[in-house]
Write an enzyme that holds these catalytic residues in place. Structure first.
Site, PDB file in Angstrom:
ATOM      1  CD  GLN A 195      -2.710  -1.003   2.636  1.00 19.49           C
ATOM      2  OE1 GLN A 195      -2.604  -1.972   3.375  1.00 19.49           O
ATOM      3  NE2 GLN A 195      -3.430   0.045   2.987  1.00 19.49           N
ATOM      4  CG  PHE A 226      -8.694  -5.669   3.945  1.00 18.60           C
ATOM      5  CD1 PHE A 226      -9.793  -4.996   3.411  1.00 18.60           C
ATOM      6  CD2 PHE A 226      -8.409  -6.939   3.471  1.00 18.60           C
ATOM      7  CE1 PHE A 226     -10.584  -5.588   2.438  1.00 18.60           C
ATOM      8  CE2 PHE A 226      -9.186  -7.529   2.490  1.00 18.60           C
ATOM      9  CZ  PHE A 226     -10.281  -6.853   1.973  1.00 18.60           C
ATOM     10  CD  GLU A 230      -0.960   2.464   6.670  1.00 18.64           C
ATOM     11  OE1 GLU A 230      -2.039   1.991   7.066  1.00 18.64           O
ATOM     12  OE2 GLU A 230      -0.576   3.611   6.963  1.00 18.64           O
ATOM     13  NE  ARG A 308      -7.305   7.250  11.952  1.00 18.02           N
ATOM     14  CZ  ARG A 308      -7.986   8.222  11.329  1.00 18.02           C
ATOM     15  NH1 ARG A 308      -9.306   8.269  11.395  1.00 18.02           N
ATOM     16  NH2 ARG A 308      -7.360   9.140  10.639  1.00 18.02           N
ATOM     17  NE  ARG A 340     -12.963  -1.438   5.077  1.00 13.86           N
ATOM     18  CZ  ARG A 340     -13.657  -2.071   4.145  1.00 13.86           C
ATOM     19  NH1 ARG A 340     -13.573  -3.381   4.027  1.00 13.86           N
ATOM     20  NH2 ARG A 340     -14.436  -1.412   3.319  1.00 13.86           N
ATOM     21  CB  THR A 440      -3.729  11.537  13.343  1.00 12.75           C
ATOM     22  OG1 THR A 440      -2.946  10.344  13.419  1.00 12.75           O
ATOM     23  CG2 THR A 440      -5.201  11.179  13.366  1.00 12.75           C
ATOM     24  CB  ALA A 509      -5.827   7.535   6.526  1.00 15.91           C
ATOM     25  CD  GLU A 720      -9.268   3.571   7.682  1.00 15.48           C
ATOM     26  OE1 GLU A 720      -8.558   3.064   8.554  1.00 15.48           O
ATOM     27  OE2 GLU A 720      -9.144   4.748   7.295  1.00 15.48           O
TER      28      GLU A 720
HETATM   29 MO1  MOS Z   1      -5.476   1.628   6.513  1.00 16.12          MO
HETATM   30  S1  MOS Z   1      -5.957   0.577   8.197  1.00 16.12           S
HETATM   31  O1  MOS Z   1      -5.268   3.186   7.174  1.00 16.12           O
HETATM   32  O2  MOS Z   1      -4.232   0.917   5.674  1.00 16.12           O
END
Ligand code: MOS
Length: 779
Positions: A195, A226, A230, A308, A340, A440, A509, A720
Site C-alpha cells: 500500500q 485492508f 500498509e 486514532r 481498516r 493524524t 486512512a 474504513e
Molecule cells: Mo489503513 S488501516 O489506514 O491501511
C-alpha cells in the site's frame, strides 16, 4: 458523475485476466524465495550454520543478517525492527534467514538443513503480563477536557468496567508477495503487494545500500490489503530484494497462507478500562478511559493506531468532561499493524459499551440514550481534542434510519418474541459512526499526479495511490474524464510506479481518492489552462478581428469550445496533433495537500481531520440460547459519502466494511498457545464471514443530497468508516443475551462474541439469575 460505472478491472477480475504479481511472466531465470522464521516467541540465537543448506543442489542463496549490504532495518516509522534477526528473536514468525532456489521444493529442503541453536527466554504473550512487567512500547499519551475527577464524583450515576476486544487477521485474498528483477548495476525493479510503494522503495534502498533513484517499485493491483500491506507489504519486498540482489536473478516470494498468518501482525487487541458518570436521563457527564493495546514485538504503526483510538473513543457523542489515556504494550507476538479502522473500532467499542450499560442501568432503549448524547448541530459540537464537528449529519441520519428501518415497530416485535420464546431470543441495536478523515500525522496528507495526453487524444493518468480492489483507479479514471470533459474511454490509469510519482503517502486512512483525486485534478487543471491558451490562439488566427480568450474556453462532450462563440469548437482528439506541432507540452504534474488541518500530538489538541464521515446501522439478530449460535436477520445501513463518486463502488465498500466488521465482532478469534504459536493460522481454524453470515435481509443506502465541501467533486471517503457499523451487530447480540434474564442483569460480554463467548455469557446470567431468585426472601 456517471451513475453506472463498473470497476475498471471488474471483467478482468472475474475472467482471470487481471495480472496479479504471481501472474507476471518472468522466464526461466526466476528463483523462488523462502523465509525461514523463528519457532520461538523469545530466545537468544547462540549459533547457526548455513553450510549444508547452501550447498544443496538448486539452492542459489542462503542469507542471514550478515549478508545484508546496507542497514538491517525495516521499521516504518521508528527504526526498531530488524529485517533479519541477529542475536535474539522476539516473536514466532520473525524472519531469520532467506533461501533462494530454482524450485520451491529445494527451498523447503534447504530450510531443513539449516542448523540453529536457541536459548529460550521468557516471553510476554498477554497485555496483562506486559502491564505486570512494565513492558511499555513508549510513553503513554493523554487527551483531556474538563475536570473528570470532580464530574465523576458529582455524577448521579457511575458505571465502571473493562472491555476486551480481540485481534483480527486481515485475510486479504492475495497473500504477501513480491517479485524483484535486478537490472543494470544497482538497479532493481520491485513488483510489490504494498500500500506504500515509496516506503517500500526507501527501505529496499537502505537495506541494499543503494540510492533511491536505483529502485523502482510498481504496483498494478493487490488482491486486498485492508491495512495489512500498509507497512508489512514492505517485509516480503525487503526479503525478496535481498535475495535478488545476492543472486543477480529475479526472485519471487509468495507467502503460503499459513506462513502469512503466522508471520504478519494483526489488528491490535485492546484491554480498555472505563468509568462514566451520567444523569437520570442518560446524558453523559464524564468519561475516563484507559486504553491498552498489544503492540506486538516492535512499534510498527502502533502509536498512530492508539492515537486514532483515542480520537474515536467519543464516537458520535459529546462528552463534556473527558480523559483518555493510551498505552501501547510490547509483547512477544508479531508486530500488530494497520487494519481498516486503525484503532477507531477499538475506541468506539469502548464508548458504545458505556452507552449500552447506561441504557440498561436506566432501563431505557439504548437508541434513545445514543440520540440524546449525539454531538449537536450548533452547540455541544466540539470534540475532546478541540475540533468542531462541522456538517454534522448524525441527527438527520438517525431520524431517517429509525424511520426506514421501522425501529420502533421492530423493537416491540422483538420484545413480544422474547416474552413468548425461551430458547430463542432476538436482539436489536442501532449504532452510529463518526470517523475523522485525514492522516493524524498531518504531513502525510499530500499526493502527486502526472497526467499525459497523447496525439490521438488518449490520456494516461499516473497518481501515487494504490489499487487493492477498493476501486481507487476507477474513481480516478472517472475524475480525470469528468475534469477533462471527455468520455471515460479516452482515459487509462497506469500502474502505480515510484518512477512516475515520487515520495508518496501510503494508500490508507480512507484518503486515497480524496488526496490523489485532487492531485489529478490539479494536473488536469494545469493542462487545461495550457491547452485553452493554445486553442484560443488557434481560434483567433481565423478571426483576428474578434479574438477568443483562453478564459472562455470550455472542455465538454469531448470538445474544446469558446463558450462565448459556440461555433468555434474543435474535437479534443482532433486538436492534439495541432498542439503537438505548435510545440505545446501535453503532460503535467499535479500536487495536493489537505488545507486547514493541524494537530499537536503532545497537547492532544487541534484539528486533525479535514472532515468527518458519518453512518448508522440497525441490526437485528436471532440467538439460539442453547447453542450460542446467532443469525443475522436484518441490517439497515444509511451512510454518508457526500456526492458519491461511484455509488456502485461506495455501496460495495459499505457492505464489505460492515461484513468485515461483523467478522471482527463475532466469529474471528485469533488465538495463540502459551508459547506464542498462532493456533488459528488457516481458514479451518479462523472463521471469516462467508456468504451465510451476511444478513438475510441487507438494506444499504447512501445519504442523499449531502455534498461535502472542499473535496474532490464534493465526495467523501468511504473505506474504513462502515467497518465500525458492525458494532450494531455485536450489541444486538448483547441485547438478545440480556433478554435471557429479562434485561435485569448486565451480561458479561467481550469482543468477538463467538458462540463460546455468547454461551458462557448466557450460562453466567442463568446462574446469577437463580442465585438472585434463591436469595429473595420468601413471601
Ligand atoms: Mo489503513 S488501516 O489506514 O491501511
Amino acid at each position: 458523475m456517471a451513475t453506472k460505472f463498473p470497476h475498471e478491472s471488474a471483467e478482468k477480475h472475474v475472467s482471470g485476466e487481471a495480472v496479479y504479481i504471481d501472474d507476471i511472466l518472468v522466464g526461466e531465470r526466476l528463483l523462488t524465495g523462502r523465509v525461514v522464521y523463528s519457532p520461538h516467541a523469545h530466545a537468544r540465537i547462540t549459533s547457526f550454520d548455513l553450510k549444508a543448506a547452501s550447498t544443496l543442489p538448486g539452492v542459489r542463496a542462503v542469507l542471514s543478517y550478515k549478508d545484508i549490504p546496507g542497514h538491517n532495518q525495516m521499521g516504518p516509522v521508528i527504526k526498531d525492527e530488524v529485517c533479519l534477526a541477529e542475536s535474539e528473536v522476539i516473536c514466532v514468525g520473525q524472519a531469520i534467514f532467506l533461501v533462494a532456489a530454482e524450485t520451491s521444493e529445494q527451498c523447503i529442503e534447504a530450510e531443513k538443513l539449516i542448523r540453529v541453536e536457541y536459548e529460550p527466554l521468557d516471553p510476554i504473550l498477554t497485555i496483562e503480563k506486559a502491564i505486570d512487567k512494565g513492558s511499555l512500547m513508549g510513553p503513554a499519551a493523554r487527551i483531556e477536557r474538563g475536570d473528570v475527577d470532580r464530574a465523576l464524583a458529582s455524577s448521579p450515576h457511575v458505571v465502571r468496567g473493562e472491555l476486551r476486544t480481540g485481534a483480527q487477521e486481515h485475510w486479504y485474498l492475495e497473500s504477501q508477495i513480491c517479485l524483484c528483477v535486478p537490472g543494470e548495476g544497482p538497479e532493481m525493479t520491485v513488483y510489490s503487494g504494498t500500500q506504500h510503494p515509496s516506503e517500500t522503495q526507501n527501505l529496499i534502498a537502505e537495506l541494499l545500500g543503494v540510492r533511491k533513484n536505483d529502485v523502482v517499485v510498481e504496483v498494478r493491483r493487490m488482491g486486498g490489503a485492508f491495512g495489512g500491506k500498509e507497512t508489512q507489504g514492505n517485509h516480503t519486498a525487503c526479503w525478496t530484494a535481498l535475495l535478488a540482489h545476492a543472486t543477480g536473478r529475479p526472485v519471487k516470494i509468495r507467502l503460503f497462507r499459513d506462513d502469512d498468518m503466522k508471520i504478519t501482525g494483526k489488528r491490535h487487541r485492546f484491554l480498555s478500562r472505563y468509568e462514566a458518570g451520567y444523569d437520570d436521563e442518560g446524558r453523559i457527564i464524564a468519561v475516563r478511559f484507559e486504553l491498552n493495546s498489544d503492540g506486538g514485538c516492535t512499534a510498527d504503526l502502533s502509536f498512530a493506531i492508539m492515537e486514532r483510538a483515542m480520537l474515536h473513543c467519543d464516537n458520535s457523542y459529546y462528552i463534556p468532561n473527558f480523559s483518555v489515556t493510551g498505552r501501547v504494550w510490547k509483547t512477544n507476538l508479531p508486530s500488530n499493524t494497520a487494519f481498516r479502522g486503525f484503532g477507531g473500532p477499538q475506541g468506539m467499542a469502548a464508548i458504545e459499551t458505556v452507552i449500552d450499560r447506561i441504557a440498561r442501568e436506566l432501563n431505557k432503549d439504548a437508541a434513545d440514550v445514543r440520540r440524546m448524547n449525539f454531538y449537536g448541530l450548533a452547540e455541544d459540537n466540539v470534540t475532546h481534542y478541540g475540533e468542531t464537528v462541522e456538517n454534522n449529519r448524525l441527527p438527520a441520519i438517525y431520524d431517517q434510519l429509525m424511520k426506514s428501518s421501522e425501529y420502533g415497530r421492530r423493537r416491540e416485535a422483538v420484545n413480544e418474541f422474547n416474552s413468548s420464546n425461551e430458547f430463542f431470543k432476538r436482539g436489536l441495536a442501532i449504532t452510529p459512526v463518526k470517523f475523522g478523515i485525514s492522516f493524524t500525522t498531518s504531513f502525510l496528507n499530500q499526493a502527486g499526479a502526472l497526467v499525459l495526453v497523447y496525439t490521438d487524444g488518449t490520456i494516461l493518468v499516473n497518481h501515487g495511490g494504490t489499487e487493492m480492489g477498493q476501486g481507487l483507479h476507477t474513481k480516478i479514471h472517472q475524475i480525470a474524464a469528468a475534469e477533462f470533459g471527455v468520455s471515460p474511454d479516452r482515459v487509462k490509469v497506469n500502474a502505480t510506479n515510484t518512477s512516475k510519482i515520487p515520495n508518496t503517502t501510503a494508500t490508507a486512512a480512507s484518503a486515497g481518492a480524496d488526496l490523489n483525486g485532487m492531485a489529478v485534478k490539479a494536473a488536469v487543471d494545469t493542462l487545461k489552462s495550457r491547452i485553452a491558451e493554445a486553442v484560443a490562439a488557434i481560434f483567433t488566427e481565423k478571426h483576428p478581428e474578434d479574438p477568443s480568450r483562453a478564459e472562455a474556453i470550455v472542455f465538454q462532450n469531448d470538445r474544446i469550445t469558446d463558450s462565448g462563440r459556440p461555433d468555434r469548437t474543435i474535437g479534443f482528439a482532433e486538436v492534439m496533433p495541432m498542439l503537438h506541432l505548435r510545440q505545446i507540452s501535453l503532460s503535467a504534474t499535479g500536487f495536493y495537500r489537505t488545507p486547514g488541518i493541524g494537530w499537536d500530538k503532545r497537547k492532544g489538541h487541534g484539528r486533525p481531520f479535514h472532515y468527518y464521515a458519518f453512518g448508522m446501522a440497525v441490526t437485528e439478530v436471532l440467538l439460539d440460547v442453547l447453542t450460542g449460535r446467532h443469525t443475522m436477520l436484518r441490517t439497515d445501513i444509511l451512510h454518508d459519502v457526500g456526492d458519491s463518486l461511484n455509488p456502485g463502488i461506495d455501496i460495495g465498500q459499505v457492505e464489505g466494511g460492515y461484513v468485515q466488521g461483523v467478522g471482527w465482532c463475532t466469529t474471528e478469534e485469533v488465538k495463540w498457545d502459551d508459547r506464542g504459536n498462532l493456533l488459528t493460522h488457516s481458514p479451518d481454524t479462523y472463521k471469516i464471514p462467508s456468504v451465510q453470515d451476511i444478513p438475510k435481509d441487507f438494506r444499504v443506502a447512501l445519504l442523499e443530497g449531502v455534498p461535502n465541501p472542499n473535496t474532490i467533486r464534493l465526495s467523501k471517503a468511504v473505506a474504513e468508516p462502515p467497518l465500525m457499523l458492525a458494532l450494531s451487530a455485536w450489541l444486538a447480540i448483547k441485547d438478545a443475551i440480556s433478554a435471557v434474564a429479562n434485561h435485569e442483569i448486565e451480561p458479561e460480554f467481550s469482543l468477538p462474541a463467538t458462540n463460546e463467548t455468547i454461551l458462557l455469557s448466557i450460562e453466567d446470567l442463568k446462574i446469577r439469575l437463580e442465585r438472585d431468585l434463591v436469595s429473595q426472601p420468601a413471601v
